[in-house]
Design an enzyme around this catalytic site. Sequence first.
Site, PDB file in Angstrom:
ATOM      1  N   CYS A 113       0.787  -1.224   0.000  1.00  0.00           N
ATOM      2  CA  CYS A 113       0.000   0.000   0.000  1.00  0.00           C
ATOM      3  C   CYS A 113       0.816   1.269   0.000  1.00  0.00           C
ATOM      4  O   CYS A 113       2.015   1.252  -0.129  1.00  0.00           O
ATOM      5  CB  CYS A 113      -0.874   0.013   1.237  1.00  0.00           C
ATOM      6  SG  CYS A 113      -0.943  -1.557   2.043  1.00  0.00           S
ATOM      7  N   ASN A 344       2.316  -0.770   5.377  1.00  0.00           N
ATOM      8  CA  ASN A 344       2.547  -0.987   3.960  1.00  0.00           C
ATOM      9  C   ASN A 344       3.586  -2.082   3.852  1.00  0.00           C
ATOM     10  O   ASN A 344       4.720  -1.881   4.215  1.00  0.00           O
ATOM     11  CB  ASN A 344       3.067   0.307   3.343  1.00  0.00           C
ATOM     12  CG  ASN A 344       3.694   0.077   1.988  1.00  0.00           C
ATOM     13  OD1 ASN A 344       3.478  -0.958   1.373  1.00  0.00           O
ATOM     14  ND2 ASN A 344       4.480   1.009   1.524  1.00  0.00           N
ATOM     15  N   GLY A 345       3.196  -3.263   3.406  1.00  0.00           N
ATOM     16  CA  GLY A 345       4.175  -4.332   3.282  1.00  0.00           C
ATOM     17  C   GLY A 345       3.561  -5.693   3.480  1.00  0.00           C
ATOM     18  O   GLY A 345       2.370  -5.894   3.275  1.00  0.00           O
ATOM     19  N   MET A 591      19.363 -29.473 -14.836  1.00  0.00           N
ATOM     20  CA  MET A 591      18.274 -30.140 -15.551  1.00  0.00           C
ATOM     21  C   MET A 591      16.976 -30.310 -14.783  1.00  0.00           C
ATOM     22  O   MET A 591      16.108 -30.938 -15.233  1.00  0.00           O
ATOM     23  CB  MET A 591      18.692 -31.539 -16.059  1.00  0.00           C
ATOM     24  CG  MET A 591      19.499 -31.555 -17.322  1.00  0.00           C
ATOM     25  SD  MET A 591      19.130 -30.346 -18.572  1.00  0.00           S
ATOM     26  CE  MET A 591      17.603 -30.874 -19.255  1.00  0.00           C
ATOM     27  N   GLU A1011      17.856 -15.032 -19.850  1.00  0.00           N
ATOM     28  CA  GLU A1011      18.512 -13.868 -19.269  1.00  0.00           C
ATOM     29  C   GLU A1011      19.874 -13.713 -19.922  1.00  0.00           C
ATOM     30  O   GLU A1011      20.648 -14.653 -19.931  1.00  0.00           O
ATOM     31  CB  GLU A1011      18.661 -14.148 -17.775  1.00  0.00           C
ATOM     32  CG  GLU A1011      19.324 -13.055 -17.021  1.00  0.00           C
ATOM     33  CD  GLU A1011      19.253 -13.277 -15.521  1.00  0.00           C
ATOM     34  OE1 GLU A1011      19.443 -12.314 -14.805  1.00  0.00           O
ATOM     35  OE2 GLU A1011      19.003 -14.405 -15.083  1.00  0.00           O
ATOM     36  N   LYS A1079      14.323 -23.401  -9.346  1.00  0.00           N
ATOM     37  CA  LYS A1079      14.839 -22.791  -8.115  1.00  0.00           C
ATOM     38  C   LYS A1079      14.086 -21.508  -7.800  1.00  0.00           C
ATOM     39  O   LYS A1079      14.662 -20.421  -7.808  1.00  0.00           O
ATOM     40  CB  LYS A1079      16.334 -22.514  -8.252  1.00  0.00           C
ATOM     41  CG  LYS A1079      16.705 -21.874  -9.568  1.00  0.00           C
ATOM     42  CD  LYS A1079      18.197 -21.630  -9.706  1.00  0.00           C
ATOM     43  CE  LYS A1079      18.493 -21.226 -11.132  1.00  0.00           C
ATOM     44  NZ  LYS A1079      19.882 -21.071 -11.417  1.00  0.00           N
ATOM     45  N   CYS A1244      20.173 -32.580 -27.481  1.00  0.00           N
ATOM     46  CA  CYS A1244      20.613 -32.884 -26.117  1.00  0.00           C
ATOM     47  C   CYS A1244      20.449 -34.374 -25.820  1.00  0.00           C
ATOM     48  O   CYS A1244      19.452 -34.992 -26.210  1.00  0.00           O
ATOM     49  CB  CYS A1244      19.782 -32.052 -25.148  1.00  0.00           C
ATOM     50  SG  CYS A1244      19.698 -32.659 -23.470  1.00  0.00           S
ATOM     51  N   CYS A1250      25.302 -30.066 -17.498  1.00  0.00           N
ATOM     52  CA  CYS A1250      25.285 -28.687 -18.007  1.00  0.00           C
ATOM     53  C   CYS A1250      26.157 -27.762 -17.165  1.00  0.00           C
ATOM     54  O   CYS A1250      26.819 -26.871 -17.685  1.00  0.00           O
ATOM     55  CB  CYS A1250      23.875 -28.103 -17.959  1.00  0.00           C
ATOM     56  SG  CYS A1250      22.600 -29.198 -18.516  1.00  0.00           S
ATOM     57  N   CYS A1255      29.335 -30.392 -21.861  1.00  0.00           N
ATOM     58  CA  CYS A1255      28.275 -31.078 -22.604  1.00  0.00           C
ATOM     59  C   CYS A1255      28.846 -31.795 -23.837  1.00  0.00           C
ATOM     60  O   CYS A1255      29.469 -31.162 -24.697  1.00  0.00           O
ATOM     61  CB  CYS A1255      27.225 -30.055 -23.035  1.00  0.00           C
ATOM     62  SG  CYS A1255      25.960 -30.756 -24.085  1.00  0.00           S
TER      63      CYS A1255
END
Length: 1629
Positions: A113, A344-345, A591, A1011, A1079, A1244, A1250, A1255
């Site tokens: 908030c 707020n939180g 994996m 990413e 993860k 693969c 990996c 690989c």
Amino acid sequence: MSVYSACQVAQSVKLFAGNNVGGCRKDLVFVDFVGLYGGKNSKTIRSHRRKVSCGVNSGHVQRNLLVLRKNWVSSVKSVLDVERVNNAPRRQSSDLKPKAANLEDIISERGACGVGFIANLDNKASYEIVKDALTALGCMEHRGGCGADNDSGDGSGVMTSIPWDLFNSWASEQGMAAFDQMHTGVGMVFLPKDDALLEQAQTVIMNIFKQEGLQVLGWRSVPVDTSVVGYYATKTMPNIMQLFVQISKEENVDDIERELFICRKLIERAVALETWGSELYFCSLSNQTMVYKGMLRSVVLGRFYLDLQNHLYKSPFAIYHRRYSTNTSPRWPLAQPMRFLGHNGEINTIQGNLNWMQSRETSLKSPVWRGRENELRPFGNPKASDSANLDSAAELLIRSGRAPEEALMLLVPEAYKNHPTLMIKYPEIVDFYDYYKGQMEAWDGPALLLFSDGKTVGACLDRNGLRPARYWRTKDNVVYVASEVGVLPTDDSKVIMKGRLGPGMMITVDLPTGQVFENTEVKKRVALSNPYGKWVNENLRALKPANFLAVTLMDNETILRRQQAYGYSSEDVQMVIESMAAQGKEPTFCMGDDIPLAVLSRKPHMLFDYFKQRFAQVTNPAIDPLREGLVMSLEINLGKRGNILQIGPENASQVILPSPVLNEGELESLLKDALLKPQVLPTFFEIRKGIEGSLEKTLCKLCEAADEAVRNGSQLLILSDRSDELNATQPAIPILLAVGAVHQHLIQNGLRMQASIVADTAQCFSTHQFACLIGYGASAVCPYLALETCRQWRLSTKTVNLMRNGKMPSVTIEQAQKNFCKAVKSGLLKILSKMGISLLSSYCGAQIFEIYGLGKDLVDIAFCGSPSSIGGLTLDELARETLSFWVKAFSEDTAKRLENFGFIQFRPGGEYHGNNPEMSKLLHKAVRQKNETAYNIYQQHLANRPVNVLRDLLEFKSDRSPIPVGRVEPASSIVERFCTGGMSLGAISRETHEAIAIAMNRLGGKSNSGEGGEDPIRWSPLTDVVDGYSPTLPHLKGLQNGDTATSAIKQVASGRFGVTPTFLANADQLEIKIAQGAKPGEGGQLPGKKVSAYIARLRNSKPGVPLISPPPHHDIYSIEDLAQLIYDLHQVNPKAKVSVKLVGEAGIGTVASGVAKGNADIIQISGHDGGTGASPVSSIKHAGGPWELGLTESNQMLIANGLRERVILRVDGGFKSGFDVLMAATMGADEYGFGSVAMIATGCVMARICHTNNCPVGVASQREELRARFPGVPGDLVNYFLYVAEEVRGMLAQLGYEKLDDIIGHTELLKPRDISLMKTQHLDLSYFLSSVGLPKWSSTMIRNQEVHSNGPVLDDTLLLDPEIAAAIDNETVVHKSVKIYNVDRAVCGRIAGVIAKRYGDTGFAGQLNITFTGSAGQSFACFLSPGMNIRLIGEANDYVGKGMAGGELVVTPVENTGFTPEDATIIGNTCLYGATGGQIFARGKAGERFAVRNSLAEAVVEGTGDHCCEYMTGGCVVVLGKVGRNVAAGMTGGLAYILDEDDTLIPKVNMEIVKIQRVVAPVGQMQLKSLIKAHVEKTGSSKGADILKEWDKYLPLFWQLVPPSEEDTPEACADFEQASAGKVTLQSA
């Protein structure tokens, strides 16, 4: 909805505040805290250039409102069903047995908030204050949430003192006498709507006041204007009345307040059993304060309550609050302020806090209550929001005689450990925190709290400081405290001071004396009120560390038998325990998790495997345990927790442990502690008489024994499964079950505060297992068998030889055990941090888990309150599973070594893995030969696999007859719904990444950049292909002319690698990665050996240096901030849809609703089984839930809240075939993501290495020689997806449907499969089969809607300006000046996007010189491009210069300020996040996390908050003033120069990576001097001018922070010439 014009707004602002600044309001404190929220719901406040389209694109408004009319019924029902928000007992008062809080109740209410306060230091009441609070509230509209009708706000309100003038004037109209202000209490009450029920409610209230001897003077109907209330809010609007009571028997204010508190509690209890009980709620009942609130947008609060327009309404202070609830069925009582707090939180530990508060109910006593403590119960209510519960805990403490500031220090302590300032200057404050640490677990989570009891008004920030807060003071002695500047206009020449509240800080105003106390003054006064230091030193005992054993206690044969009996496998020993002992950290794997859930598995699992860790996403931030560990602590206290209402030395009598991991010696010394009276309870169950009921009987006995021990004064229960000889008919109870059962039993019997639980167990060796035991109540664990296993490993001849030959680093036997414990501790910190919890003491008993596969009876005994949505094992079934391990230790033919269950690595005969070698061979054969029969064999293989995922328990049914395949929609339109997963270039090779992108572009599907940016060479179509080869992309084969290698979806993750304006402008879709299936709650990691020169160039980092992405908390730490990032992305690229990637967990529906309200176009839901390039094993295995549950919950919640049409739902996680696509479609998904299987199709072979860069087929390696082996061509993947689409068509035809649209969300097509599982027949699949209706639009309509817009923005006005347009078109120079306000957010972002799209990141040769004056909104100058020179005269909020790639940004205060600019904060938190170029000069200080992940920009500022230069990978930062803690954490590139005039910098620097030196290199001195010169020229900085004037005096006071990658640069290295001889040149890949 009203549209204001600019001049109207300017006038109204003047009218409200302008004329007061001058003279008439001399002594005001104005505090404004705001959690900023913006998005489609922005009700913008001014200007003709904005058409307000709130929530839905204006084109759809009509249609959508019709949709909503039909839909409100379900929402309203959900509003009314939820039980009362106040702490009404849930049972009859006789049965006040505490019961653990239920997570299901808790996660359905989340909020974030905007808040603020204003206070007059002369304590003089005036109407102006109320009016100003309402104005400021109106300026916060863009930070609140707005329901599906775009008119029902999530709630807003104000708290003031009681307006006696107003009430006396009303009384005289009624012919009543004026009120006796000393003895009158005023209640603001929400009552039932129905008249008959209203009368009943009033009768109950009056009777209770009468029996308490209070006289009810009268009821007043509060005058309201209902025409301004939204559609949904009207349906639930209560009768709002005020009640006046006289308390003649008490004289003291505190006693009067206590009497009113007891009355309120009695009333709540009396109505709890009535059908209308949930419709009665007291907003306030007090002799001091008054709360007006409702489910209203902040703009209309003052129009709804006519009292707030009445000039007789006077108050010396006002707290105001605007709510953004992620849950979309907000309720009137949950609006804030609460009775004491505006919050707020998010409180992350709420479930533990509620359980502990409940356990306290029996022990809380205080003489001020005169023996009436029982009437105050219960103290918490899981059905209410976290804010309401924190409020009731604070209320209890304050009413029991604590000062408000003391209550908050106790509930929300700061991170006082290792705090350089506190430890040295204020030891008494540290003593205060130490004294309370063992008595009250912190209410932990990001929080900004405003509080008042009518006499004190104050504000404090949580230990992480993840909510912004700034203050300033004017000549008229007015103090403002604000997290957003520009909410009320002020004249800067009258401002004499500006600053900000940092993490853990507090400020209070004492109204009667008119004093303002800043942080340490407040705390020092509280801390000195009792001799806390003396009490702590005399009573708190520290556990002395004991040495680890140096020899094994058992022979190898016995150790093996024990390991078998307690469920160890060879993977556990070799991959987990031994690797932790050798390396001191958790093992990494890759994996993802493709084995069945424990309940579906045919192999026995330990009980821990049925639990998944919860994690933070969107509503609250994860913490970064790696770089911001300074706010975290694993300390925990053992012993009795005393009565917190009474203060005394005996409460401190406890034992303090530095961490919950005990070795044998430490356990021994606890057993000898006479004050704790420890009691050992063995945990074995007897099966001689058969297994049925045996476990339950033993648990009952165990609980009774625990009960008896505690009643006899034991303060430490040790549950132990240690015994000299194992007995075949007495297996050990699963230790988690034993701990949970005892913990719950003691809570229910009110004894939990009297003792601590410690587990002495063989069944605990991995971080997840420690976390489970602590989360369900154990304070510490002694893992005796794991330690023995470490010793055995170190002494084995194999290990000794490896170490002797140098194949393994040498460790001693003590070091091996120390390493194991160290790995457990850092793993625990990581697990706590995923949920955003910083203290183990708050995690203990907080049950931050969900359960997959345990039945209700079992959960109720030991894990009460944890969600277990699919049911599962009974106690007897669990006993059988436990026994199957136990018998291995006794049978003759047991193997001489541990069995390998194959849970982590695939192995023949081990556990089934979804991605197995046979499956990848069959798939390769089908796609490479384009062979349909081969694909059918692959399909058969999948159809015949053992039950692997939840959807395998379901099958399709249809009442239609099959149709010919020819009538079904074509494969070409089905594949458009397919996407590939976000795999980063770096985790996988360039070849794989580009082949996948080309294949998806051929199909019309979408690939995802992952990413790490994208090479611009991939953005244009290929025209030079000959025989399948192209010189543009020479490493690929099988190409065609017209192919493009661009990824349609470009990902923006927390590392911001490669996120430049051009990258964003060239995307079709932008994906914000909040969590990753493998993860969730953690950041990513790219091992250093995978960072080649090419990868480093794309990511603006250094080759060979490992890259770590922080957990998502820098600019997406709350729902408002996520909405702001969505706004930023829509700003820079208005044509790209924005998606938000979440991971399935209980409560995801609530989160998804918030994300939809935050204006996202797409929500992606990933399952826990997603792949990863590298991740800790425990994260891969133990966090996140199946997508089937996540998708079902999100789809149903969005439909129930009328938000489903706003967003496309995309789902991914372990998809392998058309069957999976159809399953996801019937559960409500519009689009389908394929991750690992797409990599398998391109070559693969599932080697699962990996993370090692080795690989064998070059799919996941950056090594040139391995990449040369890459076998894939884009055509293979095209073939695969076409086969999947054909499979979907075949199944649709079989079911009798022509297109996917017709089955999406139709759960009635699913039925349970007739299949028998090995472990249990008690799974409950009804959740998947239920339905709350369908969206009003078809899936295709939802997918084809326009991109959501930010509405009219300032940038559009600027782009329409002919001079600016001409300058962009012709690359010429232009000068402009513009006014800016706090509601103008992400200004310059859209202009930068236009330039980047046309000219790239560096090609623009023109110059836009734009000067803004005023207070800029969030994300000012985000994604700036070269050629943009922006100047701001005024100040700015958070995220200034986010992602800037070039240009110049100057921020400077107005001329002639009353304050010294270098002491003032001028820009907010997290500025320059992810910048890749450009320069910024700010005359003043910056907030927390300045220049986080800066990779090339140069900056000069005059001071910063904590975590400056965090994760920096390049560029240069100069700070001409003080900085906060933890400077340069994770800084791997770039340089920082920091001026240290009082020699306090060194303890604040995080020395893990950087070294700190004086500026000795001449080149470095030149760099520093030229940046300061530029700073002085551009900002007129007096501080900079002084430094240049006395250069020789100041230069030696600068420190230079140098990461290893910069040590040999001319700027950092004094004798650079010699060093450069050995330099290497970089080539591109």
